[in-house]
Design an enzyme around this catalytic site. Sequence first.
Site, PDB file in Angstrom:
ATOM      1  CG  HIS A  55      72.159 -24.971   8.594  1.00 29.30           C
ATOM      2  ND1 HIS A  55      71.224 -24.068   9.041  1.00 29.30           N
ATOM      3  CD2 HIS A  55      71.776 -26.176   9.101  1.00 29.30           C
ATOM      4  CE1 HIS A  55      70.329 -24.684   9.785  1.00 29.30           C
ATOM      5  NE2 HIS A  55      70.632 -25.969   9.846  1.00 29.30           N
ATOM      6  CG  HIS A  57      70.415 -29.499   8.853  1.00 31.22           C
ATOM      7  ND1 HIS A  57      70.627 -29.201  10.181  1.00 31.22           N
ATOM      8  CD2 HIS A  57      71.300 -30.492   8.535  1.00 31.22           C
ATOM      9  CE1 HIS A  57      71.601 -29.971  10.651  1.00 31.22           C
ATOM     10  NE2 HIS A  57      72.023 -30.753   9.690  1.00 31.22           N
ATOM     11  CG  ASP A  59      64.877 -28.232   9.399  1.00 30.07           C
ATOM     12  OD1 ASP A  59      66.045 -28.534   9.060  1.00 30.07           O
ATOM     13  OD2 ASP A  59      64.605 -27.713  10.504  1.00 30.07           O
ATOM     14  CG  HIS A  60      67.220 -24.629   8.030  1.00 32.66           C
ATOM     15  ND1 HIS A  60      67.343 -23.522   8.829  1.00 32.66           N
ATOM     16  CD2 HIS A  60      67.025 -25.673   8.867  1.00 32.66           C
ATOM     17  CE1 HIS A  60      67.258 -23.887  10.105  1.00 32.66           C
ATOM     18  NE2 HIS A  60      67.069 -25.192  10.154  1.00 32.66           N
ATOM     19  CG  HIS A 112      73.197 -26.908  13.715  1.00 35.15           C
ATOM     20  ND1 HIS A 112      72.483 -27.770  14.509  1.00 35.15           N
ATOM     21  CD2 HIS A 112      72.505 -26.793  12.561  1.00 35.15           C
ATOM     22  CE1 HIS A 112      71.399 -28.171  13.852  1.00 35.15           C
ATOM     23  NE2 HIS A 112      71.390 -27.590  12.668  1.00 35.15           N
ATOM     24  CG  ASP A 129      68.729 -24.958  13.032  1.00 36.13           C
ATOM     25  OD1 ASP A 129      67.814 -24.125  13.193  1.00 36.13           O
ATOM     26  OD2 ASP A 129      68.556 -26.052  12.456  1.00 36.13           O
ATOM     27  CG  HIS A 167      63.942 -24.871  14.938  1.00 35.86           C
ATOM     28  ND1 HIS A 167      63.058 -25.761  14.370  1.00 35.86           N
ATOM     29  CD2 HIS A 167      65.103 -24.992  14.244  1.00 35.86           C
ATOM     30  CE1 HIS A 167      63.668 -26.407  13.383  1.00 35.86           C
ATOM     31  NE2 HIS A 167      64.903 -25.953  13.283  1.00 35.86           N
TER      32      HIS A 167
END
Length: 255
Positions: A55, A57, A59-60, A112, A129, A167
């Site tokens: 996805h 985001h 941090d990905h 999410h 996530d 995570h």
Amino acid sequence: MLNIFPIHAFSDNYIWAITNDDSSDLYVVDPGQSEPVLKYISEHSLTLKGILITHHHWDHTDGVKKLKSLYPDITIYGPQNSIFTASDVKLKQDDTINILGVSLDILSTPGHTLDHICYYNSDILFCGDTLFSAGCGRLFEGTAKQMFQSLNKISQLNKNCKVYCTHEYTLANIDFAQVVDPNNIEIALYKQFIISKRDKLIESLPSTIAQELKINPYLISLDVQSDFVIPKQYIKCTNKPESNLTNLRSYKDNF
Ligand SMILES: [Zn+2]
């Protein structure tokens, strides 16, 4: 047969590194940073072949640009209809990709985020996530009903399927799971197991679908409709079937 190892990123992200015994080829899942991936490539003498994105985001995805600039021939797989537009192959529900001689199918799992996808076969699941061990992702873009349907899809996967989340949230999630499901002995057993791993600085992941069906309140809640201990102020929804998920998520967001 794939080998899968965690590359640590930020404070609690895992970038999953996928290799096999027959080559030096490497695929990575959700590289939010490029530096730890480059270090891993160098230490293990690997060649980056591709990136799997679950996805949009940051941090990905924030490591993708640098990795693509250093390895322009790599293939980037990612969700269609996404804010993340750098994918070479844009994926939707029931698509299939082949990496390192192994097929991975795609689940569309909004909740999410709206673009979220998971990569899976009978042995492995990269769920980004959407699902965490003993927990699930926050509802940033999707509805509880969408997340309910997404988790329902995941719950149908092969019970021995290994679950690779992004995570290291497991212990915090277990603490919440114990509060809402206090009579579940499996959660207490799992907590001891995870504490023993974390004490040795071993990653809590991967989990398995079978394990999560026993201890993860968001998966248990797909069947159980009233057995969770949730304070009144967090009861936001009574519409079945997504009410339990809505209320668990509302409670956890303030836990
Ligand atoms: Zn996310």
